[in-house]
Design an enzyme around this catalytic site. Structure first.
Site, PDB file in Angstrom:
ATOM      1  N   LYS A  10       0.833  -1.201   0.000  1.00 36.87           N
ATOM      2  CA  LYS A  10       0.000   0.000   0.000  1.00 36.87           C
ATOM      3  C   LYS A  10       0.868   1.252   0.000  1.00 36.87           C
ATOM      4  O   LYS A  10       0.690   2.150  -0.833  1.00 36.87           O
ATOM      5  CB  LYS A  10      -0.934   0.007   1.216  1.00 36.87           C
ATOM      6  CG  LYS A  10      -1.860   1.225   1.247  1.00 36.87           C
ATOM      7  CD  LYS A  10      -2.734   1.223   2.477  1.00 36.87           C
ATOM      8  CE  LYS A  10      -1.970   1.703   3.692  1.00 36.87           C
ATOM      9  NZ  LYS A  10      -2.842   1.930   4.874  1.00 36.87           N
ATOM     10  N   ASP A  67      -6.442   0.690   0.661  1.00 41.34           N
ATOM     11  CA  ASP A  67      -6.606   0.940   2.086  1.00 41.34           C
ATOM     12  C   ASP A  67      -8.024   0.511   2.473  1.00 41.34           C
ATOM     13  O   ASP A  67      -8.739  -0.101   1.679  1.00 41.34           O
ATOM     14  CB  ASP A  67      -6.329   2.402   2.436  1.00 41.34           C
ATOM     15  CG  ASP A  67      -7.356   3.365   1.853  1.00 41.34           C
ATOM     16  OD1 ASP A  67      -8.286   2.919   1.129  1.00 41.34           O
ATOM     17  OD2 ASP A  67      -7.244   4.574   2.116  1.00 41.34           O
TER      18      ASP A  67
END
Length: 258
Positions: A140, A158
């Site tokens: 991420k 996310d």
């Protein structure tokens, strides 16, 4: 005419959706979210890849607004990886105190600075396989940096992205890596970074975890989860959260008209 140029019909929950129809609907949703959020971008303030990397690591378990209030002093005090590597832990902790978990975060950025100095001559690498070897950097964070600091397309999964992607029927997966792979197959690679911003912005502002503002949603006509939240337009408008880039507008949804 390409798949992305054709306009799909309004989504129907009662009809099975082919793979082609899903791709067409997904790409239309992305276009409509682009119109809804023309200013969509990374909401962490930065001017260099290092600043974005540090800010993203610090954003864990706190808000982007709080990180942005803390990083101006931080970036002046620590302008490069060497400065982080040599930082006095107590001084760094004091700057990071408003973010919470400041001792752990101080250790994290010091370790990150040392790794950058030792492995990459103090420079942030521009490849996913290199970034994820750095302490505290997962896919991420790596995709945030690649997409926004290096212009390398990437999908940032996310909690907001995953939630919205599942509600839109782009995926049924919970695992972030699987979500990234499955959603990525629906879009041209060049769209991945902005798609991430669009879904994250929508998740933060309209498609909330507990009570999504369905009645104030610009893509409700394309969403298989419409009705999960408040459908009354006036009530839904009060649920919409303004982003930091614009002031609240009482009683009015901050979304583009259908």
């Amino acid at each position: 005419m390409t798949v992305s140029e054709r306009e799909p019909e309004k989504y129907s929950k009662n009809a099975p959706e082919s793979r082609l129809a899903l791709v067409r609907r997904a790409r239309r949703i992305n276009r409509e979210l682009a119109a809804t959020y023309p200013d969509a971008r990374a909401e962490l303030d930065f001017t260099t890849p290092l600043e974005l990397l540090i800010a993203t690591v610090l954003s864990a378990q706190t808000t982007d607004v709080r990180v942005n209030a803390t990083t101006p002093e931080l970036f002046v005090m620590y302008p490069n990886a060497q400065a982080y590597a040599e930082a006095n832990p107590e001084e760094l902790e004091e700057i990071l105190r408003p973010l919470g978990f400041f001792r752990a975060k101080a250790r994290a950025v010091i370790g990150l600075g040392k790794a950058l100095v030792d492995r990459y001559d103090g420079e942030v690498p521009g490849r996913l396989k290199d970034l994820v070897t750095l302490p505290g950097v997962g896919r991420k964070t790596a995709n945030v940096v690649l997409g926004n600091a290096f212009g390398v397309p990437g999908i940032t999964v996310d909690t907001h992205f995953g939630r919205v992607a599942r509600r839109l029927g782009f995926t049924t997966e919970e695992d972030a890596v699987k979500v990234e792979a499955e959603v990525g197959e629906l879009f041209p690679k060049r769209d991945w970074t902005m798609l991430s911003h669009h879904l994250v912005w929508h998740g933060r502002r309209v498609c909330h975890s507990r009570t999504p503002a369905c009645g104030a949603c610009s893509i409700s006509h394309l969403c298989p989860s419409y009705g999960t939240g408040e459908t009354d337009p006036d009530k839904a408008a009060k649920l919409v959260r303004p982003g930091p880039e614009r002031p609240a507008q009482a009683g009015r949804p901050l979304v583009a008209p259908k």
